[in-house]
Design a protein around this motif. Sequence first.
Motif, PDB file in Angstrom:
ATOM      1  N   LYS A  76     -32.520   6.242  22.414  1.00 51.47           N
ATOM      2  CA  LYS A  76     -31.797   7.513  22.385  1.00 51.47           C
ATOM      3  C   LYS A  76     -31.771   7.937  20.921  1.00 51.47           C
ATOM      4  CE  LYS A  76     -27.025   8.966  23.049  1.00 51.47           C
ATOM      5  NZ  LYS A  76     -25.726   8.468  23.548  1.00 51.47           N
ATOM      6  N   LYS A 134     -30.465  15.871  26.154  1.00 57.15           N
ATOM      7  CA  LYS A 134     -29.069  16.308  26.165  1.00 57.15           C
ATOM      8  C   LYS A 134     -28.896  17.357  25.088  1.00 57.15           C
ATOM      9  CE  LYS A 134     -24.301  14.625  25.897  1.00 57.15           C
ATOM     10  NZ  LYS A 134     -23.799  15.867  25.388  1.00 57.15           N
ATOM     11  N   ARG A 135     -28.612  18.534  25.540  1.00 61.31           N
ATOM     12  CA  ARG A 135     -28.353  19.622  24.597  1.00 61.31           C
ATOM     13  C   ARG A 135     -26.888  19.548  24.170  1.00 61.31           C
ATOM     14  NH1 ARG A 135     -33.013  21.815  25.087  1.00 61.31           N
ATOM     15  NH2 ARG A 135     -34.022  22.265  27.045  1.00 61.31           N
ATOM     16  N   GLU A 173     -23.749  19.777  26.632  1.00 67.24           N
ATOM     17  CA  GLU A 173     -24.193  19.641  28.015  1.00 67.24           C
ATOM     18  C   GLU A 173     -24.363  18.167  28.374  1.00 67.24           C
ATOM     19  OE1 GLU A 173     -27.684  21.958  28.844  1.00 67.24           O
ATOM     20  OE2 GLU A 173     -26.905  23.740  27.831  1.00 67.24           O
ATOM     21  N   ASN A 174     -24.580  17.908  29.647  1.00 69.99           N
ATOM     22  CA  ASN A 174     -24.849  16.544  30.116  1.00 69.99           C
ATOM     23  C   ASN A 174     -26.331  16.232  29.973  1.00 69.99           C
ATOM     24  OD1 ASN A 174     -22.187  16.051  30.924  1.00 69.99           O
ATOM     25  ND2 ASN A 174     -22.537  17.050  32.897  1.00 69.99           N
ATOM     26  N   PHE A 175     -26.662  14.942  30.035  1.00 64.77           N
ATOM     27  CA  PHE A 175     -28.065  14.549  30.028  1.00 64.77           C
ATOM     28  C   PHE A 175     -28.757  15.081  31.276  1.00 64.77           C
ATOM     29  CE2 PHE A 175     -27.315  11.383  26.733  1.00 64.77           C
ATOM     30  CZ  PHE A 175     -28.503  11.464  26.032  1.00 64.77           C
ATOM     31  N   ALA A 176     -30.023  15.443  31.131  1.00 67.54           N
ATOM     32  CA  ALA A 176     -30.844  15.905  32.246  1.00 67.54           C
ATOM     33  C   ALA A 176     -32.225  15.270  32.115  1.00 67.54           C
ATOM     34  CB  ALA A 176     -30.961  17.421  32.233  1.00 67.54           C
ATOM     35  N   HIS A 177     -32.931  15.179  33.235  1.00 65.94           N
ATOM     36  CA  HIS A 177     -34.308  14.670  33.197  1.00 65.94           C
ATOM     37  C   HIS A 177     -35.174  15.659  32.438  1.00 65.94           C
ATOM     38  CE1 HIS A 177     -33.649  11.413  35.988  1.00 65.94           C
ATOM     39  NE2 HIS A 177     -32.952  12.245  36.740  1.00 65.94           N
ATOM     40  N   ASP A 222     -31.032  18.564  19.801  1.00 67.17           N
ATOM     41  CA  ASP A 222     -31.030  17.908  21.108  1.00 67.17           C
ATOM     42  C   ASP A 222     -31.146  16.398  20.922  1.00 67.17           C
ATOM     43  OD1 ASP A 222     -30.951  20.365  22.353  1.00 67.17           O
ATOM     44  OD2 ASP A 222     -33.018  20.289  23.090  1.00 67.17           O
TER      45      ASP A 222
END
Length: 189
Positions: free
Chosen positions: A123, A152-153, A156-160, A171
Motif C-alpha cells: 500500500k 483509495k482516493r 473515499e473507501n478503497f475500490a478495485h 491517491d
Amino acid sequence: MPGIDEDPRLVRRFSDTLPHAVVADCTDTETLRQLGVHELSSAVVGIGTDVEASILVTSNLLEAGVPNIWAKAISRRHGRVLERLGAHHVVLPEYERGERVAHLVTGRMLDFIRFDDDYALVKTVAPDRVVGVPPAGSQVRTRYGVTVVGIKRPGENFAHATARTVVGRGDVIIVTGGTRAVEAFANMG
C-alpha cells in the motif's frame, strides 16, 4: 480446541476462554495420546522460547496424525526445520513483524505484506509517474512488474482498480508483484 501447557498459571489464565485447558507436557507422546490429540483437526504449537520442545511437540502431533498443524518459529532456521519436519503452516511473527516495520520505516510504503518468498502486496501513495493515466496507459505491469489492484482516493473507501481507473495525485494504491518489484515501485517517489 483444548489448550495444553506446562505452566499452571498460563492454563488458569486461559481456562475461561478455552473449552478445555490442561497442565501437561506435550513433548510426551503418551500424554498427548491420553489427551486425544489424534482426534483434533488442527493444532497450534505456540512454543516460542524452547526450539527443542517446539520441534518435539510438532513431531508428536504429526505422528498422532493431526492433519493441520500451525507452528510458531523464532528464527528462519527454526522455521525451515519445522517445514522439513512436515508442519503444515510455519509462522515467524517476530521476523515478519520486523520485516514489515523495516519496509514501512525505510521507504514510502504505508503497508507491506509478504505472501511468499518472492510475492508481496504494498500500500503506497501513487508515484507521479502513474498519476493522470489508467494502469494500462502507464504500463505499470510491463515497465515496473507490478499490478495495481486497489485504489483509495482522499475521503473515499478503497475500490478495485480496473484497466480504466485513472490514478490521481494523492491517491493511495495497492500493488502486487514480486517483492523487489513492489519495493522499487513504492520507492519511486
